[in-house]
Design a protein around this motif. Structure first.
Motif, PDB file in Angstrom:
ATOM      1  N   PRO A  11       0.838  -1.204   0.000  1.00  0.00           N
ATOM      2  CA  PRO A  11       0.000   0.000   0.000  1.00  0.00           C
ATOM      3  C   PRO A  11       0.879   1.263   0.000  1.00  0.00           C
ATOM      4  O   PRO A  11       1.788   1.382   0.815  1.00  0.00           O
ATOM      5  CB  PRO A  11      -0.800  -0.107   1.302  1.00  0.00           C
ATOM      6  CG  PRO A  11      -0.629  -1.531   1.760  1.00  0.00           C
ATOM      7  CD  PRO A  11       0.716  -1.944   1.262  1.00  0.00           C
ATOM      8  N   ALA A  12       0.598   2.136  -0.944  1.00  0.00           N
ATOM      9  CA  ALA A  12       1.382   3.376  -1.036  1.00  0.00           C
ATOM     10  C   ALA A  12       0.472   4.514  -1.478  1.00  0.00           C
ATOM     11  O   ALA A  12       0.832   5.324  -2.332  1.00  0.00           O
ATOM     12  CB  ALA A  12       2.536   3.190  -2.027  1.00  0.00           C
ATOM     13  N   ALA A  13      -0.737   4.543  -0.910  1.00  0.00           N
ATOM     14  CA  ALA A  13      -1.719   5.527  -1.359  1.00  0.00           C
ATOM     15  C   ALA A  13      -2.085   6.535  -0.278  1.00  0.00           C
ATOM     16  O   ALA A  13      -2.995   7.333  -0.459  1.00  0.00           O
ATOM     17  CB  ALA A  13      -2.976   4.800  -1.831  1.00  0.00           C
ATOM     18  N   GLY A  14      -1.361   6.485   0.843  1.00  0.00           N
ATOM     19  CA  GLY A  14      -1.672   7.418   1.946  1.00  0.00           C
ATOM     20  C   GLY A  14      -1.335   8.854   1.562  1.00  0.00           C
ATOM     21  O   GLY A  14      -0.612   9.105   0.587  1.00  0.00           O
ATOM     22  N   LEU A  15      -1.849   9.799   2.332  1.00  0.00           N
ATOM     23  CA  LEU A  15      -1.637  11.212   1.994  1.00  0.00           C
ATOM     24  C   LEU A  15      -0.275  11.736   2.442  1.00  0.00           C
ATOM     25  O   LEU A  15       0.200  12.744   1.945  1.00  0.00           O
ATOM     26  CB  LEU A  15      -2.734  12.069   2.629  1.00  0.00           C
ATOM     27  CG  LEU A  15      -4.141  11.862   2.048  1.00  0.00           C
ATOM     28  CD1 LEU A  15      -5.148  12.712   2.817  1.00  0.00           C
ATOM     29  CD2 LEU A  15      -4.180  12.203   0.561  1.00  0.00           C
ATOM     30  N   GLY A  16       0.345  11.052   3.395  1.00  0.00           N
ATOM     31  CA  GLY A  16       1.666  11.482   3.853  1.00  0.00           C
ATOM     32  C   GLY A  16       1.666  12.863   4.464  1.00  0.00           C
ATOM     33  O   GLY A  16       2.597  13.656   4.263  1.00  0.00           O
ATOM     34  N   THR A  17       0.651  13.164   5.258  1.00  0.00           N
ATOM     35  CA  THR A  17       0.517  14.529   5.785  1.00  0.00           C
ATOM     36  C   THR A  17       1.634  14.902   6.764  1.00  0.00           C
ATOM     37  O   THR A  17       1.953  16.079   6.910  1.00  0.00           O
ATOM     38  CB  THR A  17      -0.842  14.724   6.491  1.00  0.00           C
ATOM     39  OG1 THR A  17      -0.988  13.688   7.466  1.00  0.00           O
ATOM     40  CG2 THR A  17      -1.991  14.668   5.511  1.00  0.00           C
ATOM     41  N   ARG A  18       2.239  13.882   7.410  1.00  0.00           N
ATOM     42  CA  ARG A  18       3.315  14.209   8.367  1.00  0.00           C
ATOM     43  C   ARG A  18       4.537  14.762   7.668  1.00  0.00           C
ATOM     44  O   ARG A  18       5.435  15.286   8.296  1.00  0.00           O
ATOM     45  CB  ARG A  18       3.712  12.954   9.158  1.00  0.00           C
ATOM     46  CG  ARG A  18       2.741  12.577  10.258  1.00  0.00           C
ATOM     47  CD  ARG A  18       3.055  11.226  10.818  1.00  0.00           C
ATOM     48  NE  ARG A  18       2.902  10.166   9.835  1.00  0.00           N
ATOM     49  CZ  ARG A  18       3.422   8.947   9.946  1.00  0.00           C
ATOM     50  NH1 ARG A  18       4.140   8.637  10.989  1.00  0.00           N
ATOM     51  NH2 ARG A  18       3.222   8.047   9.011  1.00  0.00           N
ATOM     52  N   LYS A  28       5.114   9.945  -0.417  1.00  0.00           N
ATOM     53  CA  LYS A  28       6.221   9.875   0.563  1.00  0.00           C
ATOM     54  C   LYS A  28       7.084   8.652   0.303  1.00  0.00           C
ATOM     55  O   LYS A  28       8.266   8.628   0.633  1.00  0.00           O
ATOM     56  CB  LYS A  28       5.689   9.873   1.987  1.00  0.00           C
ATOM     57  CG  LYS A  28       4.872   8.660   2.343  1.00  0.00           C
ATOM     58  CD  LYS A  28       4.463   8.682   3.804  1.00  0.00           C
ATOM     59  CE  LYS A  28       3.369   7.670   4.040  1.00  0.00           C
ATOM     60  NZ  LYS A  28       2.866   7.641   5.387  1.00  0.00           N
ATOM     61  N   GLU A  29       6.500   7.624  -0.320  1.00  0.00           N
ATOM     62  CA  GLU A  29       7.267   6.402  -0.610  1.00  0.00           C
ATOM     63  C   GLU A  29       8.379   6.652  -1.616  1.00  0.00           C
ATOM     64  O   GLU A  29       9.259   5.826  -1.795  1.00  0.00           O
ATOM     65  CB  GLU A  29       6.321   5.312  -1.137  1.00  0.00           C
ATOM     66  CG  GLU A  29       5.354   4.755  -0.104  1.00  0.00           C
ATOM     67  CD  GLU A  29       4.129   5.621   0.152  1.00  0.00           C
ATOM     68  OE1 GLU A  29       3.947   6.645  -0.557  1.00  0.00           O
ATOM     69  OE2 GLU A  29       3.348   5.290   1.059  1.00  0.00           O
ATOM     70  N   GLN A 105      -6.377   3.213  -5.275  1.00  0.00           N
ATOM     71  CA  GLN A 105      -7.282   3.092  -4.137  1.00  0.00           C
ATOM     72  C   GLN A 105      -8.510   3.992  -4.297  1.00  0.00           C
ATOM     73  O   GLN A 105      -9.536   3.735  -3.699  1.00  0.00           O
ATOM     74  CB  GLN A 105      -6.553   3.430  -2.829  1.00  0.00           C
ATOM     75  CG  GLN A 105      -7.418   3.138  -1.614  1.00  0.00           C
ATOM     76  CD  GLN A 105      -6.750   3.477  -0.313  1.00  0.00           C
ATOM     77  OE1 GLN A 105      -5.610   3.949  -0.285  1.00  0.00           O
ATOM     78  NE2 GLN A 105      -7.429   3.239   0.782  1.00  0.00           N
ATOM     79  N   PRO A 108      -8.206   7.786  -0.150  1.00  0.00           N
ATOM     80  CA  PRO A 108      -7.459   7.072   0.904  1.00  0.00           C
ATOM     81  C   PRO A 108      -8.321   6.871   2.147  1.00  0.00           C
ATOM     82  O   PRO A 108      -8.298   7.680   3.062  1.00  0.00           O
ATOM     83  CB  PRO A 108      -6.266   7.996   1.176  1.00  0.00           C
ATOM     84  CG  PRO A 108      -6.702   9.347   0.733  1.00  0.00           C
ATOM     85  CD  PRO A 108      -7.780   9.175  -0.288  1.00  0.00           C
ATOM     86  N   ARG A 109      -9.078   5.764   2.165  1.00  0.00           N
ATOM     87  CA  ARG A 109     -10.029   5.531   3.259  1.00  0.00           C
ATOM     88  C   ARG A 109      -9.474   4.613   4.327  1.00  0.00           C
ATOM     89  O   ARG A 109     -10.224   3.989   5.071  1.00  0.00           O
ATOM     90  CB  ARG A 109     -11.332   4.990   2.688  1.00  0.00           C
ATOM     91  CG  ARG A 109     -12.074   6.033   1.830  1.00  0.00           C
ATOM     92  CD  ARG A 109     -13.273   5.423   1.134  1.00  0.00           C
ATOM     93  NE  ARG A 109     -14.145   4.730   2.056  1.00  0.00           N
ATOM     94  CZ  ARG A 109     -14.972   3.740   1.700  1.00  0.00           C
ATOM     95  NH1 ARG A 109     -15.016   3.344   0.452  1.00  0.00           N
ATOM     96  NH2 ARG A 109     -15.740   3.153   2.591  1.00  0.00           N
ATOM     97  N   GLY A 110      -8.137   4.493   4.358  1.00  0.00           N
ATOM     98  CA  GLY A 110      -7.514   3.699   5.414  1.00  0.00           C
ATOM     99  C   GLY A 110      -6.787   2.481   4.870  1.00  0.00           C
ATOM    100  O   GLY A 110      -7.030   2.041   3.747  1.00  0.00           O
ATOM    101  N   ASP A 133       6.061   2.658   3.381  1.00  0.00           N
ATOM    102  CA  ASP A 133       6.891   3.667   4.040  1.00  0.00           C
ATOM    103  C   ASP A 133       7.613   3.068   5.252  1.00  0.00           C
ATOM    104  O   ASP A 133       8.212   3.781   6.034  1.00  0.00           O
ATOM    105  CB  ASP A 133       6.039   4.870   4.486  1.00  0.00           C
ATOM    106  CG  ASP A 133       4.930   4.471   5.436  1.00  0.00           C
ATOM    107  OD1 ASP A 133       4.692   3.258   5.613  1.00  0.00           O
ATOM    108  OD2 ASP A 133       4.294   5.364   6.005  1.00  0.00           O
TER     109      ASP A 133
END
Ligand code: UTP
Length: 296
Positions: A11-18, A28-29, A105, A108-110, A133
Motif C-alpha cells: 500500500p502506497a496511497a496514503g496522503l503522507g501529511t506528516r 512519501k514512498e 485506491q 485514501p479511506r484507510g 513507508d
C-alpha cells in the motif's frame, strides 16, 4: 497445508501529511533514502523473500511510482553511449526487480480499505503486505520467520516490535499469549493507537503482515474506526477474537526498522544506511564526530 506465498501487496496511497510540504506533489514512498526511493527497499525486501508478484496500491501521485519501476529508454541509451555501466545498472535494476502491478485506491479511506483493493489480484491465496513507508534494515530479517510461521500454522502472522510505553498512541498495540515458540506468539487482542494509560502492552504492530485470504470477507464488513478510516487492525482483531482461518500469530521482531513517513525516523534511516556504505560511511562518520564535538 497452506498454499505457497508468491504475492506481495504494497500500500502506497496514503496522503503522507506528516511530511508536508515534501509530499504535496510526490508520494512519501518516493522520498530518497541515501540514493534510492524508500519504496525500492521495500520491493527489494519482497523479492529477497521470493515474493516476485508485487501489487502496489497507489493514489493520486501514481506516475512517479510506476515510472520508477519501468524502463527509461532515453536515459538508458544516454548512459550506454557514455559507457557508464555502473549508473546504467542502477537505473535498470528497479525495472527488472519484480513483476509489478498497480491498482488505484481512489480515496485514501484507510489501510484496511487499501488492502481490500488487492482482492481481485490476490484471489484465494495467502499474501504478504509490506507497508511502502516502513523500511526494515536489510541486515535484519522480518519476513523470513513470518513466512516460516505461516507455513507451520497455516494462519495469519503479523510483525510486532517493542516500543517505548509513552508512544503507544502511534501504533496498533497487541495483547499476546506465549505458545512456547520463542518470538512467535499468539495474538489475543489488538487495539488501534491506544493512549499510553489504556495500552494493554508495548508490543506494536509494524508494517509487515502475512495474511490468509479470509481477511477480505472481514474487511468487507469492517466499519470505519479510528480517524474514520477502515483499519486493518480492526479486521485482524476480529480474526483473532473469532479464530477465523486459524486466528492470528505474531512475530516479535528485534531488528532495525524505520518509519520513513516520520521525519526523525527518516533522517535516522539515511544516516544509518549511509554509515554502512563504503563510498559514504567513513567520511560521514568523521563529519558526524566533528559536528557532535562542535555542538558540545
Ligand atoms: P500511514 O498512516 O503511515 O500513511 O499509512 P499516511 O496516512 O499517508 O500518513 P500521514 O499520517 O498522513 O503522514 C501506512 C501505509 O499505508 C498506506 C500509506 O501509503 C503507508 O504506506 N495507506 C494508508 C494507504 O495506502 N491508503 C490509506 O488510505 C492509508
Amino acid at each position: 497445508m497452506s498454499k505457497r506465498l508468491t504475492k506481495a501487496v504494497i500500500p502506497a496511497a496514503g496522503l503522507g501529511t506528516r511530511f508536508l510540504p515534501a509530499t504535496k506533489a510526490m508520494p512519501k514512498e518516493m522520498l530518497p533514502v541515501v540514493d534510492k526511493p524508500a519504496i525500492q527497499y521495500v520491493v527489494e525486501e519482497a523479492v529477497r523473500n521470493d515474493l516476485t508478484d508485487v501489487l502496489m496500491i497507489t493514489g493520486r501521485n501514481k506516475n512517479a511510482l510506476e515510472n520508477h519501476f519501468d524502463n527509461v529508454p532515453e536515459l538508458e541509451s544516454a548512459l550506454e553511449e557514455k559507457g557508464d555501466q555502473t549508473r546504467l545498472l542502477t537505473v535498470t535494476k528497479s525495472a527488472d526487480l519484480a513483476d509489478m502491478h498497480y491498482v488505484r485506491q481512489g480515496a485514501p479511506r484507510g489501510l484496511g480499505h487499501a488492502v481490500l483493493r488487492s482482492r481481485m489480484h490476490v484471489g484465494d491465496n495467502p499474501f504478504a503486505v509490506l507497508l511502502g513507508d516502513d523500511l526494515v534494515d536489510e541486515r535484519d530479517d522480518v519476513l523470513g520467520p513470518m513466512i516460516a510461521a505461516h507455513a507451520k500454522h497455516g494462519a495469519t502472522v503479523i510483525a510486532l516490535m517493542e516500543v517505548p510505553s509513552d508512544l503507544t498512541d502511534h501504533y496498533g498495540i497487541a495483547t499476546v499469549e506465549d505458545i512456547g515458540e520463542g518470538d512467535i506468539v499468539r495474538i489475543v487482542d489488538l487495539v488501534e493507537k491506544p493512549n499510553p494509560e489504556d495500552a494493554p502492552s508495548n508490543l506494536a504492530v509494524l508494517g509487515r503482515y502475512v495474511l490468509e485470504p479470509a481477511i477480505y470477507d472481514i474487511l468487507e464488513t469492517t466499519e470505519p474506526g479510528k480517524g474514520n478510516e477502515i483499519q486493518l487492525t480492526d479486521a485482524l482483531r476480529r480474526m483473532a477474537h473469532e479464530n477465523i482461518a486459524g486466528g492470528v500469530y505474531g512475530f516479535i521482531f528485534r531488528g532495525r526498522r524505520y518509519d520513513t513517513g516520520d521525519k526523525l525516523d527518516y533522517i535516522k534511516a539515511i544516516v544509518r544506511l549511509a554509515l554502512q556504505r563504503e563510498d559514504l560511511g567513513p567520511m560521514l562518520e568523521q563529519w558526524l564526530d566533528v559536528e557532535s564535538h562542535r555542538r558540545k
